[in-house]
Design a protein around this motif. Structure first.
Motif, PDB file in Angstrom:
ATOM      1  N   ALA A  44      28.532  38.290  39.527  1.00 28.25           N
ATOM      2  CA  ALA A  44      28.722  38.363  41.609  1.00 28.25           C
ATOM      3  C   ALA A  44      27.678  37.956  42.000  1.00 28.25           C
ATOM      4  CB  ALA A  44      28.937  39.974  41.835  1.00 28.25           C
ATOM      5  N   SER A  45      26.572  38.511  41.842  1.00 27.98           N
ATOM      6  CA  SER A  45      25.468  37.452  42.183  1.00 27.98           C
ATOM      7  C   SER A  45      25.703  36.180  41.611  1.00 27.98           C
ATOM      8  CB  SER A  45      23.868  37.984  41.671  1.00 27.98           C
ATOM      9  OG  SER A  45      23.724  39.647  41.763  1.00 27.98           O
ATOM     10  N   ALA A  46      25.792  35.390  40.826  1.00 29.63           N
ATOM     11  CA  ALA A  46      25.704  34.278  40.036  1.00 29.63           C
ATOM     12  C   ALA A  46      27.249  33.176  41.346  1.00 29.63           C
ATOM     13  CB  ALA A  46      26.722  34.136  38.690  1.00 29.63           C
ATOM     14  N   ARG A  47      28.550  33.871  41.290  1.00 34.24           N
ATOM     15  CA  ARG A  47      29.341  33.651  42.124  1.00 34.24           C
ATOM     16  C   ARG A  47      28.829  33.570  43.576  1.00 34.24           C
ATOM     17  NH1 ARG A  47      34.472  32.556  40.894  1.00 34.24           N
ATOM     18  NH2 ARG A  47      34.337  33.906  39.190  1.00 34.24           N
ATOM     19  N   GLU A  48      28.260  33.937  44.417  1.00 34.51           N
ATOM     20  CA  GLU A  48      27.255  34.215  45.311  1.00 34.51           C
ATOM     21  C   GLU A  48      26.928  32.777  45.255  1.00 34.51           C
ATOM     22  OE1 GLU A  48      28.142  35.330  49.018  1.00 34.51           O
ATOM     23  OE2 GLU A  48      29.209  36.471  47.843  1.00 34.51           O
ATOM     24  N   VAL A  49      25.861  32.867  44.434  1.00 32.43           N
ATOM     25  CA  VAL A  49      24.759  31.517  44.694  1.00 32.43           C
ATOM     26  C   VAL A  49      25.628  30.092  44.736  1.00 32.43           C
ATOM     27  CG1 VAL A  49      22.710  30.242  43.608  1.00 32.43           C
ATOM     28  CG2 VAL A  49      23.060  32.733  43.823  1.00 32.43           C
ATOM     29  N   TYR A  50      27.078  30.474  43.824  1.00 31.71           N
ATOM     30  CA  TYR A  50      27.863  29.201  43.885  1.00 31.71           C
ATOM     31  C   TYR A  50      27.670  29.270  44.695  1.00 31.71           C
ATOM     32  CZ  TYR A  50      31.758  26.752  41.840  1.00 31.71           C
ATOM     33  OH  TYR A  50      33.062  25.792  41.738  1.00 31.71           O
ATOM     34  N   THR A  51      28.690  30.409  45.336  1.00 31.03           N
ATOM     35  CA  THR A  51      29.888  29.817  46.374  1.00 31.03           C
ATOM     36  C   THR A  51      29.023  29.013  47.683  1.00 31.03           C
ATOM     37  OG1 THR A  51      31.056  31.376  45.791  1.00 31.03           O
ATOM     38  CG2 THR A  51      31.283  31.214  47.589  1.00 31.03           C
ATOM     39  N   ARG A  53      25.875  27.562  47.865  1.00 29.35           N
ATOM     40  CA  ARG A  53      26.205  26.012  47.151  1.00 29.35           C
ATOM     41  C   ARG A  53      26.882  24.840  47.408  1.00 29.35           C
ATOM     42  NH1 ARG A  53      21.969  22.906  47.544  1.00 29.35           N
ATOM     43  NH2 ARG A  53      21.552  21.369  46.184  1.00 29.35           N
ATOM     44  N   ILE A  54      27.699  25.422  47.195  1.00 32.53           N
ATOM     45  CA  ILE A  54      29.500  24.325  47.334  1.00 32.53           C
ATOM     46  C   ILE A  54      29.335  24.505  48.443  1.00 32.53           C
ATOM     47  CG2 ILE A  54      31.887  24.546  47.059  1.00 32.53           C
ATOM     48  CD1 ILE A  54      30.665  23.811  44.284  1.00 32.53           C
ATOM     49  N   ALA A  55      29.362  25.713  49.395  1.00 32.29           N
ATOM     50  CA  ALA A  55      29.647  25.240  50.917  1.00 32.29           C
ATOM     51  C   ALA A  55      28.219  24.613  51.180  1.00 32.29           C
ATOM     52  CB  ALA A  55      29.445  26.754  51.082  1.00 32.29           C
ATOM     53  N   ILE A 184      28.049  20.838  40.377  1.00 32.60           N
ATOM     54  CA  ILE A 184      29.261  21.566  41.171  1.00 32.60           C
ATOM     55  C   ILE A 184      29.422  20.221  41.978  1.00 32.60           C
ATOM     56  CG2 ILE A 184      28.601  23.653  41.130  1.00 32.60           C
ATOM     57  CD1 ILE A 184      26.384  23.126  43.362  1.00 32.60           C
ATOM     58  N   GLU A 185      30.384  19.746  42.704  1.00 28.79           N
ATOM     59  CA  GLU A 185      30.803  18.549  43.318  1.00 28.79           C
ATOM     60  C   GLU A 185      31.326  18.981  44.522  1.00 28.79           C
ATOM     61  OE1 GLU A 185      33.840  14.988  42.086  1.00 28.79           O
ATOM     62  OE2 GLU A 185      31.792  14.982  40.744  1.00 28.79           O
ATOM     63  N   ALA A 186      31.506  18.150  45.078  1.00 24.74           N
ATOM     64  CA  ALA A 186      32.244  18.238  46.470  1.00 24.74           C
ATOM     65  C   ALA A 186      32.382  17.187  46.905  1.00 24.74           C
ATOM     66  CB  ALA A 186      31.389  19.149  47.775  1.00 24.74           C
ATOM     67  N   ALA A 187      33.738  16.663  48.174  1.00 21.54           N
ATOM     68  CA  ALA A 187      33.818  15.159  48.632  1.00 21.54           C
ATOM     69  C   ALA A 187      34.532  15.528  49.807  1.00 21.54           C
ATOM     70  CB  ALA A 187      34.741  14.414  47.453  1.00 21.54           C
ATOM     71  N   VAL A 200      36.054   8.649  50.998  1.00 24.50           N
ATOM     72  CA  VAL A 200      35.920   9.527  51.277  1.00 24.50           C
ATOM     73  C   VAL A 200      33.814   9.811  50.406  1.00 24.50           C
ATOM     74  CG1 VAL A 200      36.331  11.323  48.474  1.00 24.50           C
ATOM     75  CG2 VAL A 200      37.830  10.236  49.409  1.00 24.50           C
ATOM     76  N   LEU A 201      33.157  10.539  50.856  1.00 28.83           N
ATOM     77  CA  LEU A 201      31.895  10.624  50.360  1.00 28.83           C
ATOM     78  C   LEU A 201      32.161  11.470  49.444  1.00 28.83           C
ATOM     79  CD1 LEU A 201      29.231  10.024  51.328  1.00 28.83           C
ATOM     80  CD2 LEU A 201      29.042  12.082  52.786  1.00 28.83           C
ATOM     81  N   VAL A 202      31.062  12.038  48.626  1.00 27.48           N
ATOM     82  CA  VAL A 202      31.346  12.222  47.347  1.00 27.48           C
ATOM     83  C   VAL A 202      30.012  13.411  47.117  1.00 27.48           C
ATOM     84  CG1 VAL A 202      31.899  10.819  45.881  1.00 27.48           C
ATOM     85  CG2 VAL A 202      32.007  12.942  45.242  1.00 27.48           C
ATOM     86  N   GLY A 203      29.342  14.256  46.652  1.00 28.11           N
ATOM     87  CA  GLY A 203      28.019  14.424  46.171  1.00 28.11           C
ATOM     88  C   GLY A 203      28.146  15.858  44.986  1.00 28.11           C
ATOM     89  N   GLY A 204      27.118  15.651  43.834  1.00 23.75           N
ATOM     90  CA  GLY A 204      26.896  16.923  43.449  1.00 23.75           C
ATOM     91  C   GLY A 204      25.765  17.411  43.188  1.00 23.75           C
ATOM     92  N   LYS A 205      25.619  18.172  41.921  1.00 20.04           N
ATOM     93  CA  LYS A 205      23.868  18.704  42.115  1.00 20.04           C
ATOM     94  C   LYS A 205      24.703  18.720  40.243  1.00 20.04           C
ATOM     95  CE  LYS A 205      19.824  20.120  42.302  1.00 20.04           C
ATOM     96  NZ  LYS A 205      19.226  19.129  42.915  1.00 20.04           N
ATOM     97  N   LEU A 206      23.438  17.963  39.024  1.00 21.77           N
ATOM     98  CA  LEU A 206      23.495  18.745  38.574  1.00 21.77           C
ATOM     99  C   LEU A 206      23.463  20.125  37.511  1.00 21.77           C
ATOM    100  CD1 LEU A 206      25.281  17.201  35.825  1.00 21.77           C
ATOM    101  CD2 LEU A 206      22.499  16.353  34.841  1.00 21.77           C
TER     102      LEU A 206
END
Length: 206
Positions: A44-51, A53-55, A184-187, A200-206
């Motif tokens: 749950a903690s990892a999912r919260e951090v992931y969410t 970071r994506i946001a 993790i990628e967002a566009a 389109v503007l796309v960014g990500g973190k390896l």
């Protein structure tokens, strides 16, 4: 007396065995519950951090895409001299490993980390393709090949060179490192004055 003592000892012995079995079972159940609760908490903690970071990625990209002169106008006129400093500013502040602008067809106009390499298409990228298809933002986790990582940034592919440990003699065609990187990628869409998609503007973190 011998029979009475033997019977008593047998009962005590059997009760001791039963108590031990029950105790081990209860300890096992308790340990399993504790372990399960700890794992669920960590997930749950990892999912919260992931969410989060994506946001964060998507929010930064969305605000960047709204810049009228340094992003929208520069994209329409293909003025990379104006577009590149704007992207590098965002890259340096956000720490993104990937920050790329494409046109409305998905063709790369400029990469913040590798400005000398453009003109290829990102339509095969799942996140970019969703933006082109829907006209709205998209995000997620994607696997990117080593060659595509190298296209985004010359040094990025080297960060996934994790040695593969195998038993026995390696096969002649065995790879000495990982072939893909997880990002993790967002566009977000870049729209013109009439609301139409211009890129389109796309960014990500390896």
């Amino acid at each position: 007396r011998v029979k009475l003592v033997a019977s008593f000892c047998l009962v005590v012995f059997l009760m001791g065995i039963a108590a031990s079995v029950i105790s081990f079972h209860l300890i096992g159940v308790w340990t399993l519950r504790q372990t399960r609760g700890m794992i669920e908490g960590n997930v749950a903690s990892a999912r919260e951090v992931y969410t989060d970071r994506i946001a964060e990625l998507e929010t930064i990209l969305a605000f960047t895409a709204l810049r009228p002169r340094t992003v929208k106008d520069a994209l329409l006129s293909r003025d990379t001299k104006i577009l590149l400093p704007a992207l590098r500013e965002v890259r340096n502040v956000s720490g993104m490993d990937m920050l790329t602008v494409t046109d409305a067809s998905g063709e790369v106009v400029l990469r913040a980390h590798h400005p000398g390499f453009s003109g290829d298409s990102l339509r095969e990228d799942e996140i970019v393709n969703r933006v082109l298809a829907t006209g709205g933002p998209a995000n997620g986790t994607v696997l990117i090949s080593r060659s595509k990582l190298a296209a985004e940034s010359p040094g990025l592919a080297g960060r996934i060179a994790t040695p593969v440990i195998s038993r026995g003699e390696p096969s002649p065609g065995a790879s000495s490192g990982a072939d893909t990187g997880m990002m993790i990628e967002a566009a977000v869409p870049i729209t013109g004055g009439n609301g139409g998609l211009i890129g389109v503007l796309v960014g990500g973190k390896l």
